[in-house]
Design an enzyme around this catalytic site. Structure first.
Site, short mmCIF file in Angstrom:
data_model
loop_
_atom_site.label_atom_id
_atom_site.label_comp_id
_atom_site.label_asym_id
_atom_site.label_seq_id
_atom_site.Cartn_x
_atom_site.Cartn_y
_atom_site.Cartn_z
N ARG A 32 0.84 -1.20 0.00
CA ARG A 32 0.00 0.00 0.00
C ARG A 32 0.88 1.24 0.00
O ARG A 32 1.55 1.54 0.99
CB ARG A 32 -0.93 0.01 1.21
CG ARG A 32 -1.78 1.29 1.29
CD ARG A 32 -2.99 1.17 2.20
NE ARG A 32 -2.65 1.08 3.62
CZ ARG A 32 -3.55 1.18 4.60
NH1 ARG A 32 -4.83 1.36 4.31
NH2 ARG A 32 -3.18 1.07 5.86
N ASP A 88 -3.93 2.91 14.28
CA ASP A 88 -3.08 3.48 13.24
C ASP A 88 -3.59 4.89 12.95
O ASP A 88 -4.41 5.42 13.70
CB ASP A 88 -3.04 2.59 11.98
CG ASP A 88 -4.38 2.52 11.25
OD1 ASP A 88 -5.33 3.21 11.66
OD2 ASP A 88 -4.45 1.78 10.26
#
Length: 532
Positions: free
Chosen positions: A167, A447
């Site tokens: 990603r 996160d």
């Protein structure tokens, strides 16, 4: 590296750069990312500007709509291209940052795939971003290893490993340490470009190819941009069109109104969509933040069974399967709880139920954040999905309207919810400023996406002076009292003598500024990036 700068005067590095990673930042690699920048960065900036213009529409009280100009795409019977054999069974995917230990453990975890993350779980320090590319290169060459002297333990790859996906950073993020033609480079193009440049031929020789997760798309024009990037890069590297494959994260509220369009724009390169639930909640709050009285309750009360979340996940399944691609479920944030068997059992049962719901709804796979949760998720998908995927489950019963996708969740705002958001937001921001993008807090893996929910909710609640469950209004004075008290708790826990060796002073100032500002900051990571 001095020679490189002479040969490539268009490309420069910031003064903070000390390690030039000679195996990664080669002359030819820099030439490639320069070509990507020159061809695609101007359009990227236009797309970012387009987001700002669309926000003005939402600020005027409007909601997204299914685009009228693309009705023929939504109504058509077309399908996307083929899914590579090694991506047809993705029942459990593990995710995490690109440090060496995480990469080895994730590839060895028993999950079907591993999404190596250069975005939300990776604080983009120079060593994390470019050192992460070195780690990925070593992983693909199957030479990656690590010796932990503290544990006297060696880490290396098993014979059989998970399929690797990467990603890159979202379109909004720059790479401030690389300057091309006097402009900051795009984090997206740096992450994507360096990865495909160094790994494509190696991966093709092994019977696989570069596979990606594309984050935070807000419009089908952004999918068109990525498709053009893929096409250009494949030509540049002299590999067949369709070699690179992408899964798009549906983690913005606007993207859920354009699922068919996003698939269509990437149809020769796409293998699936993913329900990025935490960023989706963040986007939902952020986009409608200036609607009067549009208040979202405590983060813990917004789950995948909340109507607007349930609607979006089922719509993703339906549209994916109609177009012949996979629908991947979201992240269960729980992590194993050591030294407390009862609490651990409760956490694991939450994960099990979450995965059971996803597979029964028709998802083809799901995410976990910790190797110890792979078996829990795998058991549920094995039990209810005997085939490689569920492309045959068309969910034609699903009828989702525009109103369903934006239905405001019911619930309450509590002082405990405010305190948790402040505490988690400050703790995460401090860790991020030290270079840690994935942080275990209170038995959950946080996160950037979950931290964004925390600070956005506090901003929204304060702006609206929301009424708390106990009847009090959340005023600036009440915020000041709660914030000061939470900060005092953190300082006491860390210890006054140790606080100077942390980033807490900066994290506290930054978080306070973000949640009390008149104008909302689009991403926490944008102002924080200047400090790492």
């Amino acid at each position: 590296m001095e020679n490189t700068l002479l040969k490539l005067p268009k490309t420069q590095f910031s003064k903070e750069v000390k390690n030039y990673y000679p195996e990664i930042l080669t002359d030819s690699a820099l030439a490639f990312i320069t070509a990507l920048h020159e061809k695609f960065n101007a359009k990227r900036l236009q797309l970012i500007d387009r987001r700002e213009q669309e926000q003005l529409v939402f600020d005027a009280g409007k909601f997204p709509e299914f685009p009228k100009e693309t009705k023929h795409i939504r109504d058509g019977n077309w399908t996307a291209g083929d899914i590579p054999k090694d991506l047809q069974d993705r029942r459990v995917e593990i995710t995490g940052p690109v440090n060496r230990k995480m990469i080895i453990n994730a590839l060895n975890s028993g999950a079907k795939t591993f999404m190596a993350d250069l975005e939300d779980s990776n604080a983009p320090t120079w060593s994390n971003a470019i050192g992460g590319q070195q780690n990925l290169l070593d992983a693909n060459k199957q030479t990656i290893s690590l010796y932990d002297s503290k544990k006297d333990k060696s880490y290396k790859l098993n014979t059989k490993t998970a399929v690797l996906l990467v990603r890159p950073r979202g379109l909004h993020l720059n790479e401030k340490h690389i300057i091309i033609n006097n402009e900051n480079a795009s984090g997206s193009l740096i992450d994507f470009g360096l990865y495909v440049f160094h790994n494509t031929k190696t991966m093709i020789a092994q019977g696989t190819a570069p596979y990606f997760y594309l984050p935070k798309l807000e419009h089908y024009l952004e999918a068109r941009w990525w498709n053009a990037v893929f096409t250009f890069a494949q030509d540049y590297l002299n590999v067949p069109q369709g070699t690179f494959k992408a899964t798009v994260l549906i983690e913005t509220i606007t993207a859920s109104f354009q699922l068919d369009e996003i698939i269509y724009e990437l149809k020769n390169h796409i293998t699936g969509l993913n329900c990025g639930r935490w960023d989706y909640i963040f986007s939902y709050i952020k986009k409608f933040r200036n609607h009067p009285n549009f208040v979202v309750p405590n983060r813990d009360q917004v789950t995948m069974t909340t109507p607007f979340m349930d609607a979006y996940s089922k719509l993703v399944i339906q549209r994916c399967h109609k177009r012949g691609i996979l629908a991947i479920g979201g992240m269960a944030a729980q992590i194993p709880i050591k030294n407390d068997n009862a609490a651990n059992a409760i956490a694991l049962e939450k994960v099990r139920k979450d995965k059971e719901r996803e597979v029964k709804n028709g998802h083809d796979g799901t995410w976990v954040a910790h190797p110890d949760l792979v078996a829990v998720a795998m058991n549920e998908f094995d039990k209810h999905m005997p085939t490689s995927n569920q492309l045959h489950v068309l969910r034609e019963d699903v009828k989702i309207t525009e109103q369903d996708l934006v239905e405001r969740p019911l619930g309450t705002v509590t002082e405990a919810g405010i305190r948790k958001n402040i505490n988690v937001g400050v703790l995460y921001t401090e860790a991020w400023l030290r270079g840690h993008g994935a942080v275990a807090l209170y038995n959950l893996m946080e996160d950037a996406a979950t931290a964004e929910i925390s600070r956005t909710q506090v901003w929204q609640w304060l702006k609206n002076e929301v009424k708390l469950e106990d009847g009090r209004l959340f005023t600036q004075a009440l915020f000041n009292d709660i914030f000061d008290n939470e900060v005092e708790k953190i300082i006491t826990e860390v210890g006054q003598d140790h606080i100077v060796n942390t980033k807490f002073k900066l994290a506290i100032e930054l978080f306070n500024k973000l949640v009390t500002a008149e104008d909302f900051e689009e991403f926490l990571t944008l102002p924080a990036y200047q400090y790492i």
